[in-house]
Design an enzyme around this catalytic site. Sequence first.
Site, PDB file in Angstrom:
ATOM      1  CE  LYS A 105       3.091   8.073   5.704  1.00  0.00           C
ATOM      2  NZ  LYS A 105       3.000   7.763   7.155  1.00  0.00           N
TER       3      LYS A 105
ATOM      4  CG  ASP B  48       6.280   5.408   6.695  1.00  0.00           C
ATOM      5  OD1 ASP B  48       6.639   6.562   6.450  1.00  0.00           O
ATOM      6  OD2 ASP B  48       5.960   5.034   7.838  1.00  0.00           O
TER       7      ASP B  48
ATOM      8  CB  VAL C 111      -2.768   8.444   4.502  1.00  0.00           C
ATOM      9  CG1 VAL C 111      -2.361   9.877   4.216  1.00  0.00           C
ATOM     10  CG2 VAL C 111      -1.662   7.477   4.093  1.00  0.00           C
TER      11      VAL C 111
ATOM     12  CG  ASP D  89      -0.309  -0.378   2.526  1.00  0.00           C
ATOM     13  OD1 ASP D  89       0.938  -0.512   2.576  1.00  0.00           O
ATOM     14  OD2 ASP D  89      -1.033  -0.539   3.522  1.00  0.00           O
TER      15      ASP D  89
END
Length: 174
Positions: free
Chosen positions: A126, A98, A148, A95
Amino acid sequence: MKVLLTAEQIQEGVNSLAQRIEQYYQGKPVTLVGVLIGSIVLLADLIRRLNIPLRVGLVQARRYRGRNTQPGPLAIDLEVLTAEVRGRHVLLVDDIFDTGQTLWELIPQLDELAPLSIRTAVLLRKQGRKQVDLEPDFVGFEIPNVFVVGYGLDYDDMYRNLPYVATLDNEDLK
Ligand code: IMP
Ligand code: MG
């Protein structure tokens, strides 16, 4: 809660991801491996846009624990990966990228299963968080450093079903 990417924007982003992935894997045997649980919505949308022969598998990698939005220890479970990987190209689907730690730790473990190559695709990347020497190969959207939810992404296992991606306000983080 504030919408960061609308359902329409996400669909366009996934279309563009799919086009790039489809081109890249023309004529190559590919297995898409989704990282549970966050990737399932992207995986389901993505595979239906890929007009190439492919297999699908899953691995479990859990980082976030409960209501903690700070990274905890990573647990990887390859037992659920039933799809064939040996002698095939692997596209890891997650997904969000990060810190990059999840994919960074998954790649060497998958590599032991002798795939021809390993590439990575994420819906979101990100900015300013990367901690590893790795860049995702296919990225849907660059987003700022905010927490998020939606389109597979959760907070305390909630909000995965939202068709859009939203940021959480402090009062939602309880
Ligand atoms: P990384 O290992 O730091 O790249 O983190 C990747 C994983 O952390 C993702 O697969 C998500 O499950 C989770 N994660 C990172 N950022 C967020 C966020 O903003 N919302 C929800 N989950 C996140
Ligand atoms: Mg995840």
